[in-house]
Motif scaffolding. Structure first.
Motif, PDB file in Angstrom:
ATOM      1  N   UNK A   1       4.609 -10.178  -4.473  1.00 33.64           N
ATOM      2  CA  UNK A   1       4.117  -8.908  -5.028  1.00 33.64           C
ATOM      3  C   UNK A   1       3.962  -8.969  -6.545  1.00 33.64           C
ATOM      4  N   UNK A   2       4.525 -10.008  -7.124  1.00 35.39           N
ATOM      5  CA  UNK A   2       4.440 -10.196  -8.573  1.00 35.39           C
ATOM      6  C   UNK A   2       3.428 -11.296  -8.874  1.00 35.39           C
ATOM      7  N   UNK A   3       2.644 -11.124  -9.931  1.00 37.02           N
ATOM      8  CA  UNK A   3       1.690 -12.149 -10.332  1.00 37.02           C
ATOM      9  C   UNK A   3       2.083 -12.782 -11.652  1.00 37.02           C
ATOM     10  N   UNK A   4       2.314 -14.076 -11.669  1.00 37.83           N
ATOM     11  CA  UNK A   4       2.595 -14.744 -12.948  1.00 37.83           C
ATOM     12  C   UNK A   4       1.336 -14.885 -13.801  1.00 37.83           C
ATOM     13  N   UNK A   5       0.172 -14.682 -13.202  1.00 39.47           N
ATOM     14  CA  UNK A   5      -1.066 -14.724 -13.986  1.00 39.47           C
ATOM     15  C   UNK A   5      -1.160 -13.465 -14.861  1.00 39.47           C
ATOM     16  N   UNK A   6      -0.857 -12.313 -14.244  1.00 39.19           N
ATOM     17  CA  UNK A   6      -0.993 -11.032 -14.929  1.00 39.19           C
ATOM     18  C   UNK A   6       0.352 -10.562 -15.490  1.00 39.19           C
ATOM     19  N   UNK A   7       1.443 -11.226 -15.108  1.00 40.94           N
ATOM     20  CA  UNK A   7       2.791 -10.748 -15.434  1.00 40.94           C
ATOM     21  C   UNK A   7       2.931  -9.280 -15.059  1.00 40.94           C
ATOM     22  N   UNK A   8       2.634  -8.992 -13.822  1.00 40.83           N
ATOM     23  CA  UNK A   8       2.616  -7.600 -13.380  1.00 40.83           C
ATOM     24  C   UNK A   8       2.972  -7.559 -11.893  1.00 40.83           C
ATOM     25  N   UNK A   9       3.541  -6.431 -11.459  1.00 40.32           N
ATOM     26  CA  UNK A   9       4.021  -6.295 -10.078  1.00 40.32           C
ATOM     27  C   UNK A   9       3.206  -5.217  -9.366  1.00 40.32           C
ATOM     28  N   UNK A  10       2.958  -5.402  -8.070  1.00 38.23           N
ATOM     29  CA  UNK A  10       2.126  -4.440  -7.343  1.00 38.23           C
ATOM     30  C   UNK A  10       2.707  -3.033  -7.378  1.00 38.23           C
ATOM     31  N   UNK A  11       4.037  -2.903  -7.576  1.00 34.48           N
ATOM     32  CA  UNK A  11       4.592  -1.545  -7.610  1.00 34.48           C
ATOM     33  C   UNK A  11       4.159  -0.786  -8.863  1.00 34.48           C
ATOM     34  N   UNK A  12       3.570  -1.508  -9.806  1.00 32.86           N
ATOM     35  CA  UNK A  12       3.102  -0.839 -11.026  1.00 32.86           C
ATOM     36  C   UNK A  12       1.745  -0.150 -10.835  1.00 32.86           C
ATOM     37  N   UNK A  13       1.106  -0.383  -9.697  1.00 30.73           N
ATOM     38  CA  UNK A  13      -0.192   0.245  -9.444  1.00 30.73           C
ATOM     39  C   UNK A  13      -0.097   1.086  -8.175  1.00 30.73           C
TER      40      UNK A  13
ATOM     41  N   UNK B   1       0.859  -1.182   0.000  1.00 30.96           N
ATOM     42  CA  UNK B   1       0.000   0.000   0.000  1.00 30.96           C
ATOM     43  C   UNK B   1       0.893   1.229   0.000  1.00 30.96           C
ATOM     44  N   UNK B   2       0.519   2.223  -0.781  1.00 31.48           N
ATOM     45  CA  UNK B   2       1.301   3.458  -0.834  1.00 31.48           C
ATOM     46  C   UNK B   2       0.871   4.389   0.286  1.00 31.48           C
ATOM     47  N   UNK B   3       1.744   5.307   0.672  1.00 28.31           N
ATOM     48  CA  UNK B   3       1.435   6.142   1.841  1.00 28.31           C
ATOM     49  C   UNK B   3       0.473   7.292   1.565  1.00 28.31           C
ATOM     50  N   UNK B   4       0.230   7.618   0.311  1.00 29.19           N
ATOM     51  CA  UNK B   4      -0.535   8.841   0.049  1.00 29.19           C
ATOM     52  C   UNK B   4      -1.890   8.548  -0.574  1.00 29.19           C
ATOM     53  N   UNK B   5      -2.939   8.974   0.121  1.00 28.50           N
ATOM     54  CA  UNK B   5      -4.280   8.886  -0.443  1.00 28.50           C
ATOM     55  C   UNK B   5      -4.369   9.739  -1.709  1.00 28.50           C
ATOM     56  N   UNK B   6      -3.806  10.913  -1.627  1.00 26.41           N
ATOM     57  CA  UNK B   6      -3.972  11.864  -2.724  1.00 26.41           C
ATOM     58  C   UNK B   6      -3.433  11.307  -4.037  1.00 26.41           C
ATOM     59  N   UNK B   7      -2.246  10.691  -3.992  1.00 25.10           N
ATOM     60  CA  UNK B   7      -1.616  10.234  -5.227  1.00 25.10           C
ATOM     61  C   UNK B   7      -2.124   8.872  -5.704  1.00 25.10           C
TER      62      UNK B   7
END
Lengths: 289, 289, 289, 289, 289, 289
Positions: free
Chosen positions: A57-69, A15-21
């Motif tokens: 944090x990485x999903x092989x189903x989506x080939x995507x990492x949580x840091x990308x969102x 989870x990122x620290x900023x609601x705004x961003x």
């Protein structure tokens, strides 16, 4: 290390620290006041967060990492115990604010009735809404034992709100005769028993629309999700649910929000229900936001 | 509200108040005296009843409502603790009476040996009997550790009673070599590992006959039914068992009675085993009576 | 009855009394020092043995009886608590001795890092080795939080030892992006999500080679094996794992040893995880030794 | 490291390797065939051994270390399932042999009826025997539901064997009216509800005699020992039981053997029952042998 | 064996078949709608009945046998889910009828708010009423989060109904500051932390009055009764509660009815809470009716 | 409702929002890397916070309300998995900062070794320090299996740091002989088995000094705290621990900080361990800050 932010284990991982961003906001709805059989989903949101610690944090189903969102876990809405009407108002007001701020809302239940105020907020904000509903239960009652605010009613209410023809239910294997009759006659879509295959057929027809998705964890077989209030034998596997989530992501339709409800940890000493739920939330973040 | 009938939660949901007018009778057999590995099925019948409180009364599988069938839950037969021989006599005598009164018997176990006296009662009442046996275990032993009254023997006894060629076993994935040899050589039918598909092939051949069905809950994979004495990995899903029950209902063959045995609640803190068993009983009531 | 041998329930069923005469040796590795999420697999080996009491000695999958294989359960290696480096050395030394004595080693974990010293011992003894790896997790990290001795690293180490092209992973559904990239680029084989079908295609290519098999119980869905440290939704059924074990047996390739790791009983009050694991060990004994 | 002795975790901690040189012998009796309410004590002995891994080897109560006593854990007697009569014969024969070899027997149950054959063996070997019985239940029935071999009868049988005046029961808080009448009229000693205080008054009168002690874990309150077949509220604390064991050790009377019975692990997911039982066994080894 | 009465295990042991002839009536109140922390006491009554199967029928505390008291277990009142107001009305009406028929009511909860309608029924029937309240919580709130029908309020309501000076609370160790102030200023009696000793001092002052007793199982320490909604550390032992029940019986005061509430089985996999509760009910039947 | 602060259920109840204004700071230490028997205390801090939701904010023991103390729950220190040395450094640095800011530190464990860096930080800040140590285990080892950073060593280290004569241990009932010898010879104070009574005698001698208190939850009997790594039978009740905490508060001595360690939720499905621990923390906040 700042002293006001070290909430490890208390928010969904990454989870990122900023609601705004943040683009998406995770929020908990700790309410189970109207549950008839086995209450306890009020403790669901926090246990899903705790279980997220065990996720990659990485999903092989989506080939995507949580840091990308960029998402923000806002914690639980402090719903007043036992007061369903006021709780629902608070959820609606809360989601109104999220939508006004341009966020993608990801709700953690709590009981399924909580989806009702979310539907209302969504319908105020967006036009041409459709709802995908993945669940073991039809939830199409008009009332339960005389009470219109019941966890058996949210999809019926949705049909009234946005038109039955815009509601798509999948995996349904339990309900009253009247609910199945309503499903047949009202113009809504209902796929009994199965989820992934019928969903893949429907998805292309939803192109261009604003689609909200509500998932009741009890669509899974009790073997995969024993920690829920009304476990119903004969459900789908978590593999099929992952497949369904992936199919929605791949379809390219416009998802505007989602919730996952009815995780009740007290009935599952193995903790697999919240472990599985937290993986579904990861996939939703990666695939739908 | 009468003071002598308010037994909510103590009988299977929607049980009717009158034995006389009932077409089917549910009865419990709280015995596990001969269980070798993990005893506890003596508590199965009551927990199945308790779990039935969470069921819908309508089945979307059968498109039928429990109010369409007149059945009576007669409670448990008070079997004498530790005395297998006397217990079996009592069950036989009990089912004799049920059959004399023209009832469709639905037995809740308890251990699988309890099916043996039921088979005897059935065979006295009906001609041209066939038995459908759905189970993880062959139960074809002649004796177990020198004891002929064992939960590993009822199907072997059935073969002796009605002829091996009239016994149809499905889902079998555990037994001694001798049991599998007997299955091959005796003329009985045995489908290993699978239930629904082979059953659908056999059902047409049973047309016109009097068929009794005995289901051991451990035919399900341990993931679906951990609360049983001898859990055996590699089993079928509850979806497949629902499919099998539905196939029997749809086949139009003449079912004369049924039992569901080996639910042992102590090994399943999630309670999913009894939740699943109670759903199977609902389907049996709706589809077979 | 001799007073020095009546260890019923403490060794795997049908274990023979003589190490010298045994063809295969079962040994436990009670270590979980490097487990990050839910520790407890140190108690796995003994609970697998205890659960073996509930098994039939005959397998209808293999049509074979345990008395046809001479194996000896040697108990647990007394690994020093908290000292991963020394524990791994002891395991390597232990398996060296087993191999020097011509035994087929069957290891019970314990955490997956324990396979690493086994790989080394195997590689010293045998030429032209291949490793079949059945797991939910890629285990291809170079280090975990700076620690090279981690339960996330054994398969990466194996790739370094015997060449990535000789490592075959199946069922993988979790890992870092870097692990999946390594899998793609290194020349190793990785089948994501599925086990039995891709394995059956690979097996013929392994003919004539010396193949070691390592199974992480978490390749199973959490519904089938909740008692493990890092349960991961979306796994295979125990039926599919039995199918895979059978396929390896039927393939006729030369298996030189095996291990089954990550059974952590504390998270599974139903005990189904160890019940299932003990059945897998029975099949391995019957099919691979 | 020898390959034939590395049974860590399978014997009580610090068990010595040689039966011949041991002064005391621990043996398990995995039988619960006659248990009426909640069976499962057949799994007690092994779980007590497993829990002993968590014990310190030194006792601050006794100021003594386990290395000061030479004892051998002989494993479980392989009792034939379901055959109470034969099982009891085997136990008697087993203890006969232990006594012939000059050993101090420490039995782990299993159900309380198992103390009966031990009493018989003791009485053959020793003169002027007295029995100290620490239990929640009187166990003074002549038969249970017509069965003379019942877990409710061993103390009545003991009274017949050695004379009621030589039997001393403590902590009794459950039984039939007839059992309490027998206690009053037969000349035996019975202290209701309490253990340590009345025991301390009796101990001096037993000086010079040969005293066997049998402890039913259910003398403890269910809060301290929930893992037992017939938990009975209102019991003593584990502190009081430790006090009683210490008082016997301090009294200097001649203890000739002991057993601890009725640990049924399935009912206690916290594992505290076996953890507590293993500590009691440590104290018995240190204080009584 | 009659087919309409074989409800073994579904009524409290030794329940007599006739409501008319019974002196006392046991009735269940399966409601937990207003519970804030851990709901689930709706399942309490049936599990208490089930656990009664493990009880002896004779009490060495009372030296009395259950056959000496004629009581009838009437099952559960079918309270409408989620409707607290209507449920309370039904309980009041039900107890009115019991009292009109001259019965001694023994209520099984369910949440503590259920005592409120019982108090009202009692007050209509009897003059000069006093209430003994044994509980961890003061339950003296005027409302909880704005709701006057809350499980935190029944004793405050009782004070309003019969006068605070006629209410005697024991064992209280939790509440708001305002509740303890009310206790001090209102003229009611409150003994903090302890039960048996202060109760014994009060009992003589209640001679000649009509005394109703309400027991909340959470007066016990969580170690003795973990299966309750709001477990509160620092409680009394079950031994002390047995002592208190015995003291009331011995005092010779006129007890006119009783209830035992807040048993929530889902939180206690050891089942000791209901086992203990069923013993308390046996003592109440033997000592107070 | 602000979106960045609604962390209901994720901080200890009534935690204030500002670190700066807080007098006391609660912080979690999620580490159990050196635990030998049953790991899992890394999950303790969050479950204690979750359980605090069920607490009243007012204490009848202290006659004080949580709103009277300004404290801030800072969440968990993000300790690096498996790296004990670095984790201890981080804790020391963290507490250094808390002390520099003038805060009263309240630590939640995690394993007991975590008290060691706290001791060091305390000793740097304060003169004339004394330590009160309440525990089942002596924790006086110099090393454990060759490892000096072990959960069995913190009190021995404390003796080296501040002088054995300034260390006061209570409730000790387990340890090696050498530890008890050290206790006798080193000049430290050790009360075996009991806590409240000996503590009350020592407290007056500590007047005017700076006293830190460390509590290991396993000082409680396993019946009161089964959820801990090394449960040890024969412990004190939670009533006695509450008494001890109250006695320290009443004594007027200068408490400078405290910790409560070794809560391991996985072993206690009843959740009573964390429920009890959260009450102890409430009393510490109210009585010691």
């Amino acid at each position: 290390m700042r002293f006001d932010e070290a909430y490890s284990g208390k928010v969904f991982i990454m989870s990122n620290p900023s609601y705004e961003e943040a683009k998406a906001v995770i929020y908990g709805m700790p309410m189970d006041w109207t549950v008839s059989f086995r209450p306890g989903s009020r403790f669901g949101p926090n246990r899903i967060r705790e279980a997220s610690l065990g996720l990659e944090e990485y999903s092989p189903y989506m080939d995507k990492h949580l840091e990308e969102v960029n998402y923000f876990d806002a914690g639980d809405i402090p719903l007043p115990f036992g007061n369903a009407a006021r709780s629902l108002d608070m959820v609606e007001e809360y989601v109104d604010k999220l939508l006004a701020d341009g966020k993608f809302p990801i709700g953690l239940g709590g009981e399924h009735l909580l989806s009702w105020p979310i539907f209302k907020a969504m319908n105020k904000k967006y036009e041409d809404i459709a709802i995908i509903h993945i669940d073991a239960h039809a939830d199409l009652r008009e009332e339960y034992e005389g009470e219109v605010l019941s966890h058996s009613t949210p999809i019926r209410k949705a049909c009234g709100l946005i038109g039955a023809e815009n509601v798509y239910s999948f995996g349904i294997r339990s309900g009253m005769r009247e609910e199945f009759q309503f499903a047949k006659e009202s113009g809504m879509h209902m796929s009994k028993f199965e989820v992934a295959e019928p969903l893949k057929k429907i998805l292309p027809t939803l192109a261009g629309r604003n689609v909200y998705v509500t998932i009741d964890i009890d669509v899974l077989d009790p073997s995969c999700a024993p920690g829920t209030g009304t476990a119903e034998a004969g459900g789908i596997t978590s593999k099929e649910l992952l497949d369904a989530i992936g199919a929605i992501a791949d379809s390219g339709i416009n998802i505007i929000g989602a919730d996952l409800v009815e995780v009740a940890p007290a009935y599952d000493p193995t903790e697999q229900t919240q472990i599985t739920a937290s993986k579904m939330i990861r996939e939703i973040i990666l695939g739908w936001v």
